[in-house]
Design an enzyme around this catalytic site. Structure first.
Site, PDB file in Angstrom:
ATOM      1  N   HIS A   1      -9.279   4.775  -2.093  1.00  0.00           N
ATOM      2  CA  HIS A   1      -8.083   4.975  -0.624  1.00  0.00           C
ATOM      3  C   HIS A   1      -9.027   5.887   0.474  1.00  0.00           C
ATOM      4  CE1 HIS A   1      -3.913   3.807  -1.653  1.00  0.00           C
ATOM      5  NE2 HIS A   1      -4.829   2.984  -2.910  1.00  0.00           N
TER       6      HIS A   1
ATOM      7  N   ASP B   1       0.611  -1.026   0.241  1.00  0.00           N
ATOM      8  CA  ASP B   1      -0.255   0.202  -0.033  1.00  0.00           C
ATOM      9  C   ASP B   1       0.751   1.117   0.119  1.00  0.00           C
ATOM     10  OD1 ASP B   1      -2.551   1.282   0.375  1.00  0.00           O
ATOM     11  OD2 ASP B   1      -2.035   1.435   2.708  1.00  0.00           O
TER      12      ASP B   1
ATOM     13  N   ASP C   1      -7.641   1.187   6.663  1.00  0.00           N
ATOM     14  CA  ASP C   1      -7.130   0.863   8.006  1.00  0.00           C
ATOM     15  C   ASP C   1      -7.803   1.711   9.092  1.00  0.00           C
ATOM     16  OD1 ASP C   1      -4.900   0.807   9.393  1.00  0.00           O
ATOM     17  OD2 ASP C   1      -3.131   1.831   7.857  1.00  0.00           O
TER      18      ASP C   1
END
Ligand code: G3H
Ligand code: 13P
Ligand code: ZN
Length: 382
Positions: free
Chosen positions: A228, A98, A273
């Site tokens: 993202h 990433d 995340d």
């Protein structure tokens, strides 16, 4: 089966119109939990190690200062963990880099065992971004490894409106970028933002993926679009952290309905995340509140001290230094560490499970064509 490249997962997502969550890991236990949760839902799995996660997993508690050598070591540690739990799994498992910072970071990841890499040239002018991304594509595709590029700078706050100064991805540039680089996936900026402060009621500019997808379809080019900064920042978790003494302010994510509406527009990979970080932090704080005797545990008492000292932090890497051997290797020296790691795994599963369902990847594992890195080498040669 061995770890697989990203591309076949993206092709299945495109064909059957769903998206894959891509979940960041920073510890062996987190990799185990992400894989187990996908197995539970028979979903294909994408695990990501960010550039700095590789530095951390290379043993650098000050991961922001990690060297290329640290990243190489960390890439091997993450790959070993993902292989341990993923290679004999009934679901296809991808290990993706990433936000690869530069060519060398991508090479380090591939040499370590990653099957997919992101090269993040989004801070560069278009031509330089294309040049760097092409270089990575050439290297990676020769090894069967998939590549994600990035174009546009992630924003998402209300002041980031579409205007001459907008940093949202320009669809015209995106089509040129995809044609010239040959990337398998492209991260776009369309209203999301990294971290826990994305602004209240963030709206996604779906016209951007729609325009790019329409053009590449007409050109007959495959490229999966990537979202993202897509954590949903569950408000109940933020409240629980703060009720346990934390100090997380102005934390808002992307509504899961916004993300779900972006999927038919061509978004096929959704990066998460922050949601994992929040759930893991809440669980660790909760454990020490439920069992105060653990606050002085010789093995995990140091984790409690850090949780108390850094009330506004929610990156588990900040709290993990006292248990680095367990983080890096998965070895569990005593019952206290075992209990803490079980709470870490439960936090990962809570965040990941709901999104596997939300993004529609459950039950899709059998739909992914089994393609090895060798198969992909032959495919790219053509
Ligand atoms: O998109 C970035 C990820 O949240 C990774 O964060 O660079 O701190 O490891 P990191
Ligand atoms: P979040 O900070 O929203 O979880 O985004 C993660 C991400 O984009 C990783 O690449
Ligand atoms: Zn990102």
């Amino acid at each position: 089966m061995p770890l697989v490249p990203l591309r076949p997962l993206m092709e299945a997502a495109e064909q059957y119109n769903y998206a894959q969550g891509a979940f960041n890991v920073n510890a062996v236990a987190q990799a185990k939990a992400v894989i187990e949760m996908h197995e539970t839902f028979r979903s294909p799995a994408i695990l990501q190690g960010a550039d700095l996660a590789n530095a951390f997993m290379g043993g650098r508690v000050d991961f922001a200062n990690g060297t290329l050598e640290d990243k190489k070591k960390g890439a091997r540690n993450i790959a070993a963990a993902v292989k341990k739990y993923g290679e004999h799994s009934p679901i296809p498992v991808v290990l993706h880099l990433d936000h690869g910072k530069d060519f060398d970071s991508c090479v380090a990841a591939i040499e370590g065992g990653y099957t997919s890499v992101m090269i993040d040239g989004s801070s560069l002018p278009l031509e330089q971004n294309i040049e760097l991304t092409r270089e990575v594509v050439k290297y990676a595709h020769a090894r069967g490894v998939s590549v994600e590029g990035e174009l546009g700078v992630l924003g998402g706050q209300e002041d980031h409106v579409f205007a001459a100064t907008s940093t949202y991805t320009n669809p015209l540039d995106a089509v040129e970028f995809i044609q010239k680089t040959g990337v398998d996936a492209l991260a776009i900026s369309y209203g999301t933002q990294h971290g826990a402060n994305k602004g209240k009621n963030a709206k996604l500019r779906r016209e951007i993926p729609i325009a790019i997808k329409e053009c590449i379809n007409r050109l007959g080019i495959f490229c999966a679009l990537v979202s993202h900064g897509s954590s949903t920042v569950p408000q109940y978790i933020v409240k629980e952290i703060n009720d346990l003494g934390g100090d997380i302010q102005n934390a808002y994510g992307i509504d899961v309905n916004e993300l779900m509406a972006a999927i038919p527009c061509g978004i096929r990979k959704i990066n998460v995340d922050t949601d994992i970080r929040l759930a893991v932090t809440r669980n660790m704080k909760e454990l020490f509140a439920q069992k105060p005797e653990l606050q002085k545990s010789p093995s995990i008492g140091g984790v409690y001290t850090l949780l108390e000292e850094k009330k506004s932090a929610f990156d588990p890497r900040v709290f993990f230094p006292p248990i680095m051997d367990t983080v890096l290797t998965g070895n569990v020296p005593d019952d206290d560490v075992a209990l803490l790691m079980s709470r870490v795994e439960a936090g990962v599963k809570e965040a990941v499970g709901s999104l596997i369902v939300g993004f529609g990847s459950y039950g899709r594992a059998p739909l992914v064509e089994q393609k090895s890195l060798e198969d992909m080498i032959a495919f790219y040669k053509k």
